[in-house]
Design a protein around this motif. Sequence first.
Motif, PDB file in Angstrom:
ATOM      1  N   ALA A   5      67.701  16.885  38.497  1.00 26.89           N
ATOM      2  CA  ALA A   5      67.021  17.961  37.774  1.00 26.89           C
ATOM      3  C   ALA A   5      65.734  18.366  38.482  1.00 26.89           C
ATOM      4  O   ALA A   5      65.415  19.565  38.582  1.00 26.89           O
ATOM      5  CB  ALA A   5      66.737  17.527  36.342  1.00 26.89           C
ATOM      6  N   TYR A   6      64.981  17.391  38.965  1.00 22.85           N
ATOM      7  CA  TYR A   6      63.765  17.734  39.718  1.00 22.85           C
ATOM      8  C   TYR A   6      64.104  18.504  40.990  1.00 22.85           C
ATOM      9  O   TYR A   6      63.420  19.481  41.347  1.00 22.85           O
ATOM     10  CB  TYR A   6      62.979  16.469  40.068  1.00 22.85           C
ATOM     11  N   ARG A   7      65.154  18.098  41.674  1.00 23.36           N
ATOM     12  CA  ARG A   7      65.551  18.810  42.888  1.00 23.36           C
ATOM     13  C   ARG A   7      66.040  20.220  42.551  1.00 23.36           C
ATOM     14  O   ARG A   7      65.764  21.176  43.284  1.00 23.36           O
ATOM     15  CB  ARG A   7      66.645  18.039  43.616  1.00 23.36           C
ATOM     16  N   GLU A   8      66.750  20.345  41.437  1.00 21.96           N
ATOM     17  CA  GLU A   8      67.269  21.648  41.023  1.00 21.96           C
ATOM     18  C   GLU A   8      66.138  22.647  40.776  1.00 21.96           C
ATOM     19  O   GLU A   8      66.214  23.811  41.164  1.00 21.96           O
ATOM     20  CB  GLU A   8      68.107  21.475  39.755  1.00 21.96           C
ATOM     21  N   ILE A   9      65.073  22.201  40.120  1.00 26.00           N
ATOM     22  CA  ILE A   9      63.971  23.107  39.813  1.00 26.00           C
ATOM     23  C   ILE A   9      62.996  23.233  40.972  1.00 26.00           C
ATOM     24  O   ILE A   9      62.207  24.173  41.033  1.00 26.00           O
ATOM     25  CB  ILE A   9      63.242  22.641  38.537  1.00 26.00           C
ATOM     26  N   GLY A  10      63.047  22.270  41.904  1.00 24.22           N
ATOM     27  CA  GLY A  10      62.258  22.376  43.121  1.00 24.22           C
ATOM     28  C   GLY A  10      61.050  21.473  43.199  1.00 24.22           C
ATOM     29  O   GLY A  10      60.235  21.612  44.112  1.00 24.22           O
TER      30      GLY A  10
ATOM     31  N   ASP B 239      70.359   9.558  38.950  1.00 27.63           N
ATOM     32  CA  ASP B 239      70.822  10.720  39.706  1.00 27.63           C
ATOM     33  C   ASP B 239      70.636  12.012  38.910  1.00 27.63           C
ATOM     34  O   ASP B 239      70.311  13.067  39.479  1.00 27.63           O
ATOM     35  CB  ASP B 239      72.289  10.560  40.089  1.00 27.63           C
ATOM     36  N   ALA B 240      70.825  11.946  37.593  1.00 27.49           N
ATOM     37  CA  ALA B 240      70.643  13.141  36.765  1.00 27.49           C
ATOM     38  C   ALA B 240      69.177  13.547  36.708  1.00 27.49           C
ATOM     39  O   ALA B 240      68.847  14.741  36.792  1.00 27.49           O
ATOM     40  CB  ALA B 240      71.183  12.889  35.356  1.00 27.49           C
TER      41      ALA B 240
ATOM     42  N   SER C 122      60.115  19.326  30.858  1.00 29.29           N
ATOM     43  CA  SER C 122      58.756  19.009  31.299  1.00 29.29           C
ATOM     44  C   SER C 122      58.487  19.517  32.709  1.00 29.29           C
ATOM     45  O   SER C 122      57.345  19.856  33.046  1.00 29.29           O
ATOM     46  CB  SER C 122      58.499  17.498  31.222  1.00 29.29           C
ATOM     47  N   ALA C 123      59.521  19.608  33.536  1.00 28.33           N
ATOM     48  CA  ALA C 123      59.327  20.128  34.891  1.00 28.33           C
ATOM     49  C   ALA C 123      58.925  21.599  34.856  1.00 28.33           C
ATOM     50  O   ALA C 123      58.100  22.048  35.670  1.00 28.33           O
ATOM     51  CB  ALA C 123      60.603  19.950  35.709  1.00 28.33           C
ATOM     52  N   ILE C 124      59.484  22.363  33.928  1.00 31.37           N
ATOM     53  CA  ILE C 124      59.068  23.762  33.764  1.00 31.37           C
ATOM     54  C   ILE C 124      57.579  23.828  33.472  1.00 31.37           C
ATOM     55  O   ILE C 124      56.833  24.597  34.097  1.00 31.37           O
ATOM     56  CB  ILE C 124      59.876  24.428  32.622  1.00 31.37           C
TER      57      ILE C 124
END
Length: 524
Positions: free
Chosen positions: A151-156, A146-147, A115-117
């Motif tokens: 994931a939000y931090r990973e995608i930005g 944390d997961a 969904s972040a994409i």
Amino acid sequence: MTAQPPSKEFLIQSRAAIIGVARDNTGEVVERAGLHVKDGVIVAVEPFDELKAGHPDLPVEGDGNAIVLPGLINGHHHSGLTPLQLGVPLEPLEFWLPQFRGMRYVGHRLDTLYSAIEMLEAGTTTVQHIHPGLSGHPDDWTTLSDAVIGAYREIGMRSSFSFMIRDRNQLVHEDDEPFLDRLPEIDADYWRPRLASSKAPIADYMAWFERRKAHWQGMDADKVSWQLAPANLHWCTDGCLTAIFDTAERTGSKVHMHLVETHLQAEFAQKHYGKSAVQHLSDLGCLGPNLTLGHGIWMDEDDLDLIGSCGCSVCHNASSGLRLASGVAPVNDMIRRKIPVALGIDQSGINDDRDMLQEMRLVWSLHREPGLWTPRPSAAHVFRMATEHAAATTGFEGRIGRLDPGKAADVVLLDWKDIARPFIDERVPLLDAVLLRSRQMPAKTVFVGGEKVVDAGRVISIDREQVLEEISDILSSALSPVETEARERTEALMSHIRNWYAEAYPASGRQPYRFNSLARRPPF
């Protein structure tokens, strides 16, 4: 694919920049604007030629066709893969939610990234993530949160994390044990431990929340916020609500609470408390500026007066209300009372995706009530819902939602040629053109805190194709024995749930179609 290290200082060139919405409810537009970004913050918004002359060596993003606007904010979101994708048909909420228990799951990281994409590629840079709930031991809660945040931090993306808290009535509008006692033994034995694992003492939730909020404030206060989310009035006892709001006040936390999403939820409050859900929250001392009410479809005039007087916000989820046959929130009456209305996509939008500009178009159209002089939301009203008003509900208020100097450089670039082709008359306000003519998933370039996360319409901080392939591989594989049992037991459970509601809320004859509790019977 790995994103290149971002430039710490650069300029953005535009055909026009939509800074925000002015007090007179018109778009604040600067033609041929330039943005000076440094260390993740907007330093200046000035004519591009002047900025370029003063900073000739800085790299430039965008061009003379770019329409620049603040990052949009999804004020109400739950999870990644949509229930429809996972085989759950769209039904009224009371029949829809229990079927989630039979859905497959791809894991916290992949589900969140999916969904972040969609959100980032549609220009949404911040999300209020309301996780459906926590199960098991507090260590499991930490692993999950944390997961998701990771994931939000990973995608930005910028994220505000919360988790739905329930201490009763997990399956129907009745406490769990009486309902389970009437089930066949095989069904009761299956569901009893699973319901128990997702209902911990409220004190445990509050203690864990305080620890994790403090942890993330130290870890990444810039892009991670935490708030509390009592699930709904029929899911929370008064003691549960009191504990949550006391914790929120003590920790300076915001609260996001679903309320009167369906007419049965409104009936529940009247049946159990002899008053509306809003009035009951008021009597408990829960209403205040730190509270956002999700949905609010079945509020009446007195409810709206209370909300308007206490400083609460409402998060409108238009697609959700339509797709689940819940109704249409009285947004025009909220606007008339100056209630801040944020915008959320909930589980998914009208296209079964997370396209915020599409949701904004729906809201603009849905609330165009009949009549020559009837008040209706303007493009500016709706734009503010998805920016400033939504920002105020996330814990990042004052930092996002506008393109002012000093604000975070959460910036979206759209291509004017995509919007205007083949022609738009110069008399059309820019906000109207962007809102009503943008294409699906329209963002060409997106920055979050000055870091480029979307380029040429695609996220770049993760390998999006690999994520989609991993999800496809998992969901295309054969069901495991555990998944098969969950699906079978959920299908069996649904017949009992449907029977319960048929008895608890007997239909008294077909009623004329109505949108919400403020609708009046047509004069014919």
